[in-house]
Motif scaffolding. Structure first.
Motif, PDB file in Angstrom:
ATOM      1  N   ASP A  82     -79.951  85.069  54.038  1.00  0.00           N
ATOM      2  CA  ASP A  82     -80.949  84.001  53.935  1.00  0.00           C
ATOM      3  C   ASP A  82     -82.266  84.444  54.588  1.00  0.00           C
ATOM      4  O   ASP A  82     -82.269  85.060  55.662  1.00  0.00           O
ATOM      5  CB  ASP A  82     -80.426  82.734  54.625  1.00  0.00           C
ATOM      6  CG  ASP A  82     -81.317  81.533  54.336  1.00  0.00           C
ATOM      7  OD1 ASP A  82     -81.041  80.840  53.341  1.00  0.00           O
ATOM      8  OD2 ASP A  82     -82.278  81.305  55.098  1.00  0.00           O
ATOM      9  N   GLN A  83     -83.348  84.072  53.971  1.00  0.00           N
ATOM     10  CA  GLN A  83     -84.675  84.488  54.438  1.00  0.00           C
ATOM     11  C   GLN A  83     -85.076  83.823  55.758  1.00  0.00           C
ATOM     12  O   GLN A  83     -85.999  84.291  56.441  1.00  0.00           O
ATOM     13  CB  GLN A  83     -85.722  84.137  53.387  1.00  0.00           C
ATOM     14  CG  GLN A  83     -85.766  82.647  53.037  1.00  0.00           C
ATOM     15  CD  GLN A  83     -86.715  82.331  51.913  1.00  0.00           C
ATOM     16  OE1 GLN A  83     -87.531  83.141  51.529  1.00  0.00           O
ATOM     17  NE2 GLN A  83     -86.616  81.119  51.369  1.00  0.00           N
ATOM     18  N   GLY A  84     -84.395  82.758  56.139  1.00  0.00           N
ATOM     19  CA  GLY A  84     -84.764  82.055  57.368  1.00  0.00           C
ATOM     20  C   GLY A  84     -84.146  82.630  58.627  1.00  0.00           C
ATOM     21  O   GLY A  84     -84.381  82.130  59.723  1.00  0.00           O
ATOM     22  N   ILE A  85     -83.330  83.701  58.497  1.00  0.00           N
ATOM     23  CA  ILE A  85     -82.688  84.308  59.664  1.00  0.00           C
ATOM     24  C   ILE A  85     -83.619  85.343  60.291  1.00  0.00           C
ATOM     25  O   ILE A  85     -84.188  86.185  59.593  1.00  0.00           O
ATOM     26  CB  ILE A  85     -81.348  84.962  59.267  1.00  0.00           C
ATOM     27  CG1 ILE A  85     -80.387  83.892  58.734  1.00  0.00           C
ATOM     28  CG2 ILE A  85     -80.735  85.690  60.453  1.00  0.00           C
ATOM     29  CD1 ILE A  85     -79.062  84.433  58.259  1.00  0.00           C
ATOM     30  N   MET A  86     -83.764  85.273  61.604  1.00  0.00           N
ATOM     31  CA  MET A  86     -84.639  86.208  62.317  1.00  0.00           C
ATOM     32  C   MET A  86     -84.088  87.634  62.224  1.00  0.00           C
ATOM     33  O   MET A  86     -82.874  87.835  62.206  1.00  0.00           O
ATOM     34  CB  MET A  86     -84.765  85.786  63.789  1.00  0.00           C
ATOM     35  CG  MET A  86     -85.758  86.606  64.591  1.00  0.00           C
ATOM     36  SD  MET A  86     -85.725  86.173  66.359  1.00  0.00           S
ATOM     37  CE  MET A  86     -86.369  84.519  66.290  1.00  0.00           C
ATOM     38  N   ARG A  87     -84.990  88.598  62.198  1.00  0.00           N
ATOM     39  CA  ARG A  87     -84.601  90.020  62.158  1.00  0.00           C
ATOM     40  C   ARG A  87     -84.919  90.677  63.498  1.00  0.00           C
ATOM     41  O   ARG A  87     -85.886  90.307  64.161  1.00  0.00           O
ATOM     42  CB  ARG A  87     -85.368  90.744  61.052  1.00  0.00           C
ATOM     43  CG  ARG A  87     -85.244  90.087  59.684  1.00  0.00           C
ATOM     44  CD  ARG A  87     -83.992  90.527  58.988  1.00  0.00           C
ATOM     45  NE  ARG A  87     -83.707  89.683  57.820  1.00  0.00           N
ATOM     46  CZ  ARG A  87     -82.774  89.977  56.924  1.00  0.00           C
ATOM     47  NH1 ARG A  87     -82.069  91.086  57.052  1.00  0.00           N
ATOM     48  NH2 ARG A  87     -82.538  89.177  55.916  1.00  0.00           N
ATOM     49  N   ASP A  88     -84.087  91.665  63.886  1.00  0.00           N
ATOM     50  CA  ASP A  88     -84.368  92.398  65.121  1.00  0.00           C
ATOM     51  C   ASP A  88     -85.365  93.515  64.850  1.00  0.00           C
ATOM     52  O   ASP A  88     -85.892  93.644  63.734  1.00  0.00           O
ATOM     53  CB  ASP A  88     -83.071  92.932  65.734  1.00  0.00           C
ATOM     54  CG  ASP A  88     -82.346  93.911  64.810  1.00  0.00           C
ATOM     55  OD1 ASP A  88     -82.980  94.414  63.842  1.00  0.00           O
ATOM     56  OD2 ASP A  88     -81.160  94.172  65.034  1.00  0.00           O
ATOM     57  N   ALA A  89     -85.625  94.342  65.867  1.00  0.00           N
ATOM     58  CA  ALA A  89     -86.629  95.403  65.730  1.00  0.00           C
ATOM     59  C   ALA A  89     -86.259  96.397  64.639  1.00  0.00           C
ATOM     60  O   ALA A  89     -87.134  97.019  64.023  1.00  0.00           O
ATOM     61  CB  ALA A  89     -86.796  96.128  67.063  1.00  0.00           C
ATOM     62  N   GLY A  90     -84.961  96.541  64.391  1.00  0.00           N
ATOM     63  CA  GLY A  90     -84.507  97.471  63.351  1.00  0.00           C
ATOM     64  C   GLY A  90     -84.432  96.836  61.972  1.00  0.00           C
ATOM     65  O   GLY A  90     -83.961  97.468  61.022  1.00  0.00           O
ATOM     66  N   GLY A  91     -84.847  95.570  61.861  1.00  0.00           N
ATOM     67  CA  GLY A  91     -84.831  94.898  60.564  1.00  0.00           C
ATOM     68  C   GLY A  91     -83.496  94.284  60.199  1.00  0.00           C
ATOM     69  O   GLY A  91     -83.324  93.771  59.082  1.00  0.00           O
ATOM     70  N   GLN A  92     -82.549  94.312  61.139  1.00  0.00           N
ATOM     71  CA  GLN A  92     -81.229  93.736  60.872  1.00  0.00           C
ATOM     72  C   GLN A  92     -81.216  92.240  61.220  1.00  0.00           C
ATOM     73  O   GLN A  92     -81.845  91.820  62.204  1.00  0.00           O
ATOM     74  CB  GLN A  92     -80.158  94.452  61.690  1.00  0.00           C
ATOM     75  CG  GLN A  92     -79.979  95.911  61.335  1.00  0.00           C
ATOM     76  CD  GLN A  92     -79.571  96.097  59.878  1.00  0.00           C
ATOM     77  OE1 GLN A  92     -78.653  95.443  59.389  1.00  0.00           O
ATOM     78  NE2 GLN A  92     -80.277  96.988  59.165  1.00  0.00           N
ATOM     79  N   PRO A  93     -80.513  91.431  60.435  1.00  0.00           N
ATOM     80  CA  PRO A  93     -80.472  89.997  60.736  1.00  0.00           C
ATOM     81  C   PRO A  93     -79.752  89.726  62.056  1.00  0.00           C
ATOM     82  O   PRO A  93     -78.725  90.358  62.350  1.00  0.00           O
ATOM     83  CB  PRO A  93     -79.701  89.413  59.545  1.00  0.00           C
ATOM     84  CG  PRO A  93     -78.911  90.542  58.991  1.00  0.00           C
ATOM     85  CD  PRO A  93     -79.736  91.775  59.228  1.00  0.00           C
ATOM     86  N   MET A  94     -80.298  88.815  62.859  1.00  0.00           N
ATOM     87  CA  MET A  94     -79.642  88.422  64.124  1.00  0.00           C
ATOM     88  C   MET A  94     -78.591  87.385  63.767  1.00  0.00           C
ATOM     89  O   MET A  94     -78.830  86.175  63.801  1.00  0.00           O
ATOM     90  CB  MET A  94     -80.683  87.897  65.110  1.00  0.00           C
ATOM     91  CG  MET A  94     -81.686  88.972  65.519  1.00  0.00           C
ATOM     92  SD  MET A  94     -82.952  88.402  66.668  1.00  0.00           S
ATOM     93  CE  MET A  94     -81.992  88.071  68.135  1.00  0.00           C
ATOM     94  N   PHE A  95     -77.416  87.867  63.455  1.00  0.00           N
ATOM     95  CA  PHE A  95     -76.380  87.076  62.801  1.00  0.00           C
ATOM     96  C   PHE A  95     -75.028  87.470  63.373  1.00  0.00           C
ATOM     97  O   PHE A  95     -74.728  88.654  63.541  1.00  0.00           O
ATOM     98  CB  PHE A  95     -76.439  87.356  61.295  1.00  0.00           C
ATOM     99  CG  PHE A  95     -75.397  86.661  60.481  1.00  0.00           C
ATOM    100  CD1 PHE A  95     -75.648  85.407  59.938  1.00  0.00           C
ATOM    101  CD2 PHE A  95     -74.171  87.258  60.237  1.00  0.00           C
ATOM    102  CE1 PHE A  95     -74.699  84.763  59.168  1.00  0.00           C
ATOM    103  CE2 PHE A  95     -73.211  86.619  59.468  1.00  0.00           C
ATOM    104  CZ  PHE A  95     -73.476  85.371  58.927  1.00  0.00           C
ATOM    105  N   ALA A  96     -74.192  86.492  63.715  1.00  0.00           N
ATOM    106  CA  ALA A  96     -72.869  86.772  64.284  1.00  0.00           C
ATOM    107  C   ALA A  96     -71.805  86.018  63.507  1.00  0.00           C
ATOM    108  O   ALA A  96     -71.887  84.792  63.369  1.00  0.00           O
ATOM    109  CB  ALA A  96     -72.832  86.365  65.749  1.00  0.00           C
ATOM    110  N   ASN A  97     -70.834  86.749  62.990  1.00  0.00           N
ATOM    111  CA  ASN A  97     -69.679  86.114  62.361  1.00  0.00           C
ATOM    112  C   ASN A  97     -68.514  86.196  63.342  1.00  0.00           C
ATOM    113  O   ASN A  97     -68.186  87.268  63.840  1.00  0.00           O
ATOM    114  CB  ASN A  97     -69.339  86.803  61.035  1.00  0.00           C
ATOM    115  CG  ASN A  97     -69.358  88.311  61.129  1.00  0.00           C
ATOM    116  OD1 ASN A  97     -70.394  88.889  61.495  1.00  0.00           O
ATOM    117  ND2 ASN A  97     -68.249  88.949  60.820  1.00  0.00           N
ATOM    118  N   GLU A  98     -67.928  85.059  63.661  1.00  0.00           N
ATOM    119  CA  GLU A  98     -66.948  85.014  64.747  1.00  0.00           C
ATOM    120  C   GLU A  98     -65.715  84.203  64.367  1.00  0.00           C
ATOM    121  O   GLU A  98     -65.757  83.357  63.468  1.00  0.00           O
ATOM    122  CB  GLU A  98     -67.593  84.383  65.999  1.00  0.00           C
ATOM    123  CG  GLU A  98     -68.812  85.164  66.495  1.00  0.00           C
ATOM    124  CD  GLU A  98     -69.463  84.530  67.704  1.00  0.00           C
ATOM    125  OE1 GLU A  98     -69.250  83.322  67.930  1.00  0.00           O
ATOM    126  OE2 GLU A  98     -70.183  85.246  68.411  1.00  0.00           O
TER     127      GLU A  98
END
Length: 388
Positions: A82-98
């Motif tokens: 989703d486009q609304g998820i923030m990205r880190d410095a490396g361009g990866q989504p800041m996202f956690a599946n748990e």
């Protein structure tokens, strides 16, 4: 009037025994009232602090907790893009599946077993929760049977200390690190590799997804977009709102129980204050007649006796608050009604709690002193002076 108030102040010490007993009763009631508010505040602060204001959590539609939530891998892959998820410095989504599960472990204190939450975390879990820090040992190696434990669960349960081994999911897991999370509920959890936990518990689906919301996008738009997607069937909530709801049932129960106890105790304290003030009026009938003969009005006498009652109530209230403040050093552990998991938290004082407790003691002082003060103000001068 100031002279009359000074007279009442000094008279509070004239009958030390009755004053001390009344003061002690009010202090006890305020202590209980204040402790209940601190307990509820500690629970709410612990759970609310678990969530971050920048994060959103995704659970199955209509699921109240992660424990009953099921989010498939396909849905996770869709949401992750989703486009609304923030990205880190490396361009990866800041996202956690748990995945979140419960296991039963014996306590260190008495050996009784209680539920402990174990959370399978992914690479993004620490990115969306920067306040979680490894304080002893190291992070677990993905793909192994290594785990890390919150400092509270490590201190409370057998096998959860650094270097110890705990068995669940038909495997032995070694604790290689301890972490702190700013006093939040995460400190009552055990964490490990999400893929290893899912394999150990034969669970192919996640419990929840957590992501940092990109400030350039509206959370409301993201929520509307994801919840409207027919492929997902999920609820999207601000993380803090989700954890705040987790405390609602338990804190509500504590509040009801505590207020009921405080109200019952307060009747005793009010009666005590009333007896003290009636005795004071009876013992000072001649003095009251003299004051009236010197020109003090009925209103001044009423105000003086009310002041005496309020003085005792306020001193008792302050003592009760100070005693309750010492509870901040006490940590308790109990079962959260919403998750059925063990949760450790502390009593927490706040300026609002102190003010409310003091107001509570003042109300008891006014109610307990009003009728005796009215009686004193209505004494007739001649009759009062005749009394011996």
């Amino acid at each position: 009037m100031p002279k009359l108030l000074n007279y009442s102040y000094k008279n509070s010490f004239a009958r030390k025994l009755t004053s001390i007993l009344t003061l002690s009763g009010i202090a006890l009631v305020v202590f209980v009232f204040c402790a209940v508010l601190m307990l509820t505040n500690g629970l709410e602060q612990t759970l609310v602090a678990t969530g971050s204001s920048q994060n959103a959590i995704v659970v199955r539609k209509a699921a109240n907790t992660e424990l009953v939530s099921l989010v498939g891998r396909e849905a996770a892959d869709i949401i992750k893009t989703d486009q609304g998820i923030m990205r880190d410095a490396g361009g990866q989504p800041m996202f956690a599946n748990e995945v979140l599960l419960l296991i039963s472990l014996p306590k260190r204190t008495n050996g009784e077993e209680s539920n402990v939450p174990v959370r399978g975390i992914s690479d993004g879990s620490f990115k969306v929760r920067p306040h979680v820090k490894i304080t002893q040992g190291r992070m677990f190696q993905p793909g192994t049977s290594e785990i890390i434990a919150g400092v509270k669960v490590a201190g409370n349960f057998v096998g959860c200390g650094l270097g110890e081994t705990v068995r669940f999911g038909q495997r032995d897991w070694t604790v290689v690190g301890l972490f702190e999370a700013g006093g939040s509920g995460f400190e009552s959890e055990i964490c490990g590799d999400v893929d290893q936990f899912m394999a150990a518990f034969e669970r192919p689906i996640y419990s929840s997804l957590t992501f940092a919301v990109d400030p350039a996008h509206s959370f409301a738009d993201i929520k509307k977009r994801l919840e409207a997607d027919p492929r997902l069937q999920v609820d999207v909530l601000p993380e803090r709102e989700y954890y705040h709801k987790q405390s609602a049932a338990f804190s509500g129960f504590i509040n009801m129980l505590g207020v009921a106890i405080s109200v019952i105790f307060s009747f005793g304290a009010i009666v005590g204050a009333m007896i003290t003030m009636y005795a004071s009026v009876a013992n000072r009938t001649v003095e009251i007649g003299t004051l009236r003969a010197l020109g003090f009005s009925r209103a001044s006498v009423l105000g003086a006796f009310l002041f005496e009652s309020l003085f005792i109530a306020i001193v008792g209230g302050v003592i009760g608050i100070l005693l309750a403040t010492s509870l901040q050093f006490v940590e308790i552990s109990t079962t959260n009604f919403d998750t059925f998991a063990e949760l450790a938290f502390s009593f927490r004082m706040s300026p609002e709690i102190a003010i409310n407790s003091l107001i509570f003691s003042i109300i008891m002082g006014i109610i307990g002193g009003f009728l005796p003060a009215v009686r004193a103000s209505r004494l007739r001068i001649v009759q009062a002076l005749k009394t011996r």
